[in-house]
Design a protein around this motif. Sequence first.
Motif, PDB file in Angstrom:
ATOM      1  N   ALA A  82       5.223  10.276   2.735  1.00 16.19           N
ATOM      2  CA  ALA A  82       4.951  11.234   1.657  1.00 16.19           C
ATOM      3  C   ALA A  82       4.363  10.533   0.449  1.00 16.19           C
ATOM      4  O   ALA A  82       3.495  11.070  -0.224  1.00 16.19           O
ATOM      5  N   PHE A  83       4.829   9.331   0.143  1.00 19.04           N
ATOM      6  CA  PHE A  83       4.295   8.638  -1.025  1.00 19.04           C
ATOM      7  C   PHE A  83       3.184   7.663  -0.669  1.00 19.04           C
ATOM      8  O   PHE A  83       2.489   7.188  -1.551  1.00 19.04           O
ATOM      9  N   ALA A  84       2.987   7.354   0.608  1.00 17.60           N
ATOM     10  CA  ALA A  84       1.919   6.438   0.998  1.00 17.60           C
ATOM     11  C   ALA A  84       1.374   6.805   2.382  1.00 17.60           C
ATOM     12  O   ALA A  84       1.633   6.110   3.361  1.00 17.60           O
ATOM     13  N   PRO A  85       0.606   7.890   2.481  1.00 21.07           N
ATOM     14  CA  PRO A  85       0.080   8.281   3.794  1.00 21.07           C
ATOM     15  C   PRO A  85      -0.902   7.265   4.376  1.00 21.07           C
ATOM     16  O   PRO A  85      -1.156   7.263   5.578  1.00 21.07           O
ATOM     17  N   PHE A  86      -1.421   6.369   3.551  1.00 19.03           N
ATOM     18  CA  PHE A  86      -2.307   5.308   4.022  1.00 19.03           C
ATOM     19  C   PHE A  86      -1.619   4.425   5.066  1.00 19.03           C
ATOM     20  O   PHE A  86      -2.269   3.825   5.918  1.00 19.03           O
ATOM     21  N   LEU A  87      -0.296   4.392   5.036  1.00 21.52           N
ATOM     22  CA  LEU A  87       0.455   3.536   5.946  1.00 21.52           C
ATOM     23  C   LEU A  87       0.371   3.985   7.399  1.00 21.52           C
ATOM     24  O   LEU A  87       0.774   3.249   8.289  1.00 21.52           O
ATOM     25  N   VAL A  88      -0.167   5.159   7.651  1.00 25.18           N
ATOM     26  CA  VAL A  88      -0.385   5.619   9.028  1.00 25.18           C
ATOM     27  C   VAL A  88      -1.323   4.664   9.762  1.00 25.18           C
ATOM     28  O   VAL A  88      -1.202   4.469  10.979  1.00 25.18           O
ATOM     29  N   LEU A  89      -2.229   4.041   9.023  1.00 27.05           N
ATOM     30  CA  LEU A  89      -3.197   3.126   9.635  1.00 27.05           C
ATOM     31  C   LEU A  89      -2.549   1.864  10.168  1.00 27.05           C
ATOM     32  O   LEU A  89      -3.206   1.063  10.837  1.00 27.05           O
ATOM     33  N   ALA A  90      -1.261   1.666   9.908  1.00 29.16           N
ATOM     34  CA  ALA A  90      -0.563   0.471  10.384  1.00 29.16           C
ATOM     35  C   ALA A  90      -0.425   0.441  11.896  1.00 29.16           C
ATOM     36  O   ALA A  90      -0.191  -0.624  12.473  1.00 29.16           O
ATOM     37  N   ILE A  91      -0.590   1.575  12.562  1.00 27.74           N
ATOM     38  CA  ILE A  91      -0.479   1.569  14.022  1.00 27.74           C
ATOM     39  C   ILE A  91      -1.771   1.114  14.709  1.00 27.74           C
ATOM     40  O   ILE A  91      -1.745   0.718  15.862  1.00 27.74           O
TER      41      ILE A  91
END
Length: 149
Positions: free
Chosen positions: A23-32
């Motif tokens: 919720a606060f850092a949707p950019f972290l989805v790219l970690a996969i």
Amino acid sequence: MLQSRGITEPKLYAAGNVTGILAFAPFLVLAILPFLKKRASSPFSAQPLTIYLLGGSFLISLTSLLLYYYGQMRFLVDVISQITLLAIFGYWLILRRSHYKKTMLHFSNFLILVTLIASLLLAVTSESGRMPKLNPALMDKINTFFIEN
């Protein structure tokens, strides 16, 4: 809130308000993305080892955080660095690979923008209300700007 549902929390448990990590850092989805990449190089090269060490470190830290009785938003600092580096590696993969479409690049840039906006909003509107306490003159100016316009 738990008492209204008939649930009693253990005496040892004490948690503050916590925002979900996506919720606060949707950019972290790219970690996969670094884990989905096909590896053509040697398994002993530095890049896969770095990816697996960061991923393992993140999972160990997150697991220990989930088992901790005093959950607070500030404890996410312990795990955010590893997953952020993995997300940056995923973004670099999008930039380097020509087989990713332009829409993926635009979507990634959109996730970065949403992450920046969410973090700024969370900084201003924290649960403890630190911004109005620490800088009331600025908050008055912001409030009058939005009221007058």
